[in-house]
Motif scaffolding. Structure first.
Motif, PDB file in Angstrom:
ATOM      1  N   ASP A  56     133.037 -12.338   1.744  1.00 16.95           N
ATOM      2  CA  ASP A  56     131.581 -12.520   1.706  1.00 16.95           C
ATOM      3  C   ASP A  56     130.831 -11.219   1.439  1.00 16.95           C
ATOM      4  OD1 ASP A  56     131.799 -15.234   2.264  1.00 16.95           O
ATOM      5  OD2 ASP A  56     131.827 -14.865   4.422  1.00 16.95           O
ATOM      6  N   ASP A  57     131.298 -10.153   2.030  1.00 16.67           N
ATOM      7  CA  ASP A  57     130.579  -8.886   2.004  1.00 16.67           C
ATOM      8  C   ASP A  57     131.028  -8.035   0.819  1.00 16.67           C
ATOM      9  OD1 ASP A  57     128.900  -6.834   3.215  1.00 16.67           O
ATOM     10  OD2 ASP A  57     130.787  -5.836   3.730  1.00 16.67           O
ATOM     11  N   TRP A  58     130.080  -7.408   0.113  1.00 17.08           N
ATOM     12  CA  TRP A  58     130.452  -6.575  -1.022  1.00 17.08           C
ATOM     13  C   TRP A  58     131.321  -5.403  -0.591  1.00 17.08           C
ATOM     14  CZ3 TRP A  58     131.841  -6.559  -5.637  1.00 17.08           C
ATOM     15  CH2 TRP A  58     132.039  -5.370  -6.314  1.00 17.08           C
ATOM     16  N   GLU A  59     131.109  -4.868   0.594  1.00 23.65           N
ATOM     17  CA  GLU A  59     131.952  -3.758   1.064  1.00 23.65           C
ATOM     18  C   GLU A  59     133.413  -4.187   1.149  1.00 23.65           C
ATOM     19  OE1 GLU A  59     131.173  -0.513   1.523  1.00 23.65           O
ATOM     20  OE2 GLU A  59     129.230  -1.078   0.694  1.00 23.65           O
ATOM     21  N   HIS A  88     138.712  -4.158  -1.512  1.00 19.77           N
ATOM     22  CA  HIS A  88     139.770  -4.905  -2.192  1.00 19.77           C
ATOM     23  C   HIS A  88     140.035  -4.321  -3.590  1.00 19.77           C
ATOM     24  CE1 HIS A  88     142.487  -8.147  -3.034  1.00 19.77           C
ATOM     25  NE2 HIS A  88     141.794  -8.504  -4.093  1.00 19.77           N
ATOM     26  N   VAL A  89     138.981  -3.961  -4.307  1.00 21.40           N
ATOM     27  CA  VAL A  89     139.147  -3.342  -5.626  1.00 21.40           C
ATOM     28  C   VAL A  89     139.948  -2.046  -5.489  1.00 21.40           C
ATOM     29  CG1 VAL A  89     137.931  -2.227  -7.558  1.00 21.40           C
ATOM     30  CG2 VAL A  89     137.077  -4.391  -6.622  1.00 21.40           C
ATOM     31  N   ILE A  90     139.631  -1.249  -4.480  1.00 21.14           N
ATOM     32  CA  ILE A  90     140.354   0.004  -4.250  1.00 21.14           C
ATOM     33  C   ILE A  90     141.827  -0.281  -3.930  1.00 21.14           C
ATOM     34  CG2 ILE A  90     140.582   1.975  -2.676  1.00 21.14           C
ATOM     35  CD1 ILE A  90     137.469   2.034  -2.644  1.00 21.14           C
ATOM     36  N   GLU A  91     142.090  -1.305  -3.124  1.00 16.96           N
ATOM     37  CA  GLU A  91     143.475  -1.669  -2.807  1.00 16.96           C
ATOM     38  C   GLU A  91     144.237  -2.103  -4.061  1.00 16.96           C
ATOM     39  OE1 GLU A  91     145.185  -1.196   0.030  1.00 16.96           O
ATOM     40  OE2 GLU A  91     143.353  -0.199   0.680  1.00 16.96           O
ATOM     41  N   LEU A  92     143.576  -2.839  -4.931  1.00 12.50           N
ATOM     42  CA  LEU A  92     144.208  -3.233  -6.193  1.00 12.50           C
ATOM     43  C   LEU A  92     144.590  -1.984  -6.986  1.00 12.50           C
ATOM     44  CD1 LEU A  92     141.868  -6.176  -7.275  1.00 12.50           C
ATOM     45  CD2 LEU A  92     144.256  -6.372  -6.531  1.00 12.50           C
ATOM     46  N   GLY A  93     143.708  -1.002  -6.994  1.00 14.43           N
ATOM     47  CA  GLY A  93     143.985   0.246  -7.699  1.00 14.43           C
ATOM     48  C   GLY A  93     145.131   1.024  -7.101  1.00 14.43           C
ATOM     49  N   LYS A  94     145.216   1.018  -5.787  1.00 13.92           N
ATOM     50  CA  LYS A  94     146.313   1.727  -5.117  1.00 13.92           C
ATOM     51  C   LYS A  94     147.665   1.111  -5.460  1.00 13.92           C
ATOM     52  CE  LYS A  94     143.783   3.519  -1.131  1.00 13.92           C
ATOM     53  NZ  LYS A  94     143.607   3.433   0.325  1.00 13.92           N
ATOM     54  N   ALA A  95     147.671  -0.186  -5.772  1.00 13.48           N
ATOM     55  CA  ALA A  95     148.916  -0.875  -6.095  1.00 13.48           C
ATOM     56  C   ALA A  95     149.397  -0.592  -7.522  1.00 13.48           C
ATOM     57  CB  ALA A  95     148.741  -2.382  -5.900  1.00 13.48           C
ATOM     58  N   LEU A  96     148.535  -0.012  -8.346  1.00  9.16           N
ATOM     59  CA  LEU A  96     148.956   0.313  -9.717  1.00  9.16           C
ATOM     60  C   LEU A  96     150.009   1.412  -9.689  1.00  9.16           C
ATOM     61  CD1 LEU A  96     145.747   0.662 -11.950  1.00  9.16           C
ATOM     62  CD2 LEU A  96     147.517  -1.082 -12.102  1.00  9.16           C
ATOM     63  N   PRO A  97     151.037   1.270 -10.505  1.00  9.62           N
ATOM     64  CA  PRO A  97     152.012   2.368 -10.586  1.00  9.62           C
ATOM     65  C   PRO A  97     151.361   3.571 -11.265  1.00  9.62           C
ATOM     66  CG  PRO A  97     152.557   0.629 -12.155  1.00  9.62           C
ATOM     67  CD  PRO A  97     151.406   0.133 -11.339  1.00  9.62           C
ATOM     68  N   GLY A 123     131.051 -10.606  -9.622  1.00  6.02           N
ATOM     69  CA  GLY A 123     129.842  -9.952  -9.144  1.00  6.02           C
ATOM     70  C   GLY A 123     129.843  -8.450  -9.360  1.00  6.02           C
ATOM     71  N   LEU A 124     130.718  -7.974 -10.235  1.00  2.04           N
ATOM     72  CA  LEU A 124     130.816  -6.529 -10.434  1.00  2.04           C
ATOM     73  C   LEU A 124     129.548  -5.940 -11.030  1.00  2.04           C
ATOM     74  CD1 LEU A 124     134.470  -6.232 -11.748  1.00  2.04           C
ATOM     75  CD2 LEU A 124     133.615  -5.620  -9.495  1.00  2.04           C
ATOM     76  N   ASN A 125     128.910  -6.670 -11.947  1.00  6.09           N
ATOM     77  CA  ASN A 125     127.719  -6.139 -12.614  1.00  6.09           C
ATOM     78  C   ASN A 125     126.616  -5.789 -11.629  1.00  6.09           C
ATOM     79  OD1 ASN A 125     129.107  -6.653 -14.946  1.00  6.09           O
ATOM     80  ND2 ASN A 125     127.944  -8.476 -15.478  1.00  6.09           N
ATOM     81  N   ASP A 126     126.547  -6.525 -10.546  1.00  2.00           N
ATOM     82  CA  ASP A 126     125.481  -6.316  -9.563  1.00  2.00           C
ATOM     83  C   ASP A 126     125.754  -5.148  -8.624  1.00  2.00           C
ATOM     84  OD1 ASP A 126     124.288  -8.583 -10.619  1.00  2.00           O
ATOM     85  OD2 ASP A 126     125.240  -9.911  -9.159  1.00  2.00           O
ATOM     86  N   HIS A 127     126.989  -4.660  -8.588  1.00  2.00           N
ATOM     87  CA  HIS A 127     127.344  -3.686  -7.565  1.00  2.00           C
ATOM     88  C   HIS A 127     127.954  -2.394  -8.091  1.00  2.00           C
ATOM     89  CE1 HIS A 127     126.336  -6.456  -4.367  1.00  2.00           C
ATOM     90  NE2 HIS A 127     126.926  -7.395  -5.073  1.00  2.00           N
TER      91      HIS A 127
END
Length: 141
Positions: free
Chosen positions: A17-20, A25-34, A112-116
């Motif tokens: 629910d919360d943008w934070e 979650h976006v940062i976690e996805l990035g951390k998972a990238l090799p 909702g990326l465009n808004d944040h």
């Protein structure tokens, strides 16, 4: 048209629910990238138009429009690494023809990326999408 991997991200975003929480979650996805091999971080793979350092290295399997797109990417900014991971989920595994038909703006709007994102981050995301579309168009020809 979105891949199953992208649909999973979209479903997770709907649950958060919360943008934070989404931002984390976006940062976690990035951390998972090799990590990208330093030898691949060259001017030819650098994405211009990003405030951060961004590299995208395509991996094309096959020939022509039916070849399959994959890529590796990295950034020196954690949120941008996450955006690369989202783009990977959106494009990887599609044929070049399918990749060219993806409406990235519409798909990313679902998150909702465009808004944040800041204007700089939005411009960088747009530059990454343009790079991927350019790769797909060049390889499909």
């Amino acid at each position: 048209m979105a891949t199953e991997a992208f649909e999973e991200i979209a479903e997770t975003f709907e649950f958060l629910d919360d943008w934070e929480d989404r931002y984390r979650h976006v940062i976690e996805l990035g951390k998972a990238l090799p990590p990208l091999d330093d030898a691949l971080k060259v001017p030819a793979t650098k994405v211009e138009g990003c405030a951060s350092q961004v590299w995208i290295v395509p991996r094309i399997d096959g020939q022509g429009a039916s070849a399959v797109l994959d890529f590796e990417g990295e950034s020196d900014a954690m949120i941008v690494r996450g955006l690369i991971a989202i783009l990977h989920a959106l494009y990887a595994g599609l044929t070049l023809e399918e990749a060219l038909s993806v409406d990235a703006r519409a798909e990313l709007t679902r998150l909702g990326l465009n808004d944040h994102l800041s204007a700089q981050r939005s411009n960088g995301l747009r530059a990454m999408v343009e790079r991927l579309r350019g790769i797909a168009a060049a390889e499909a020809a």
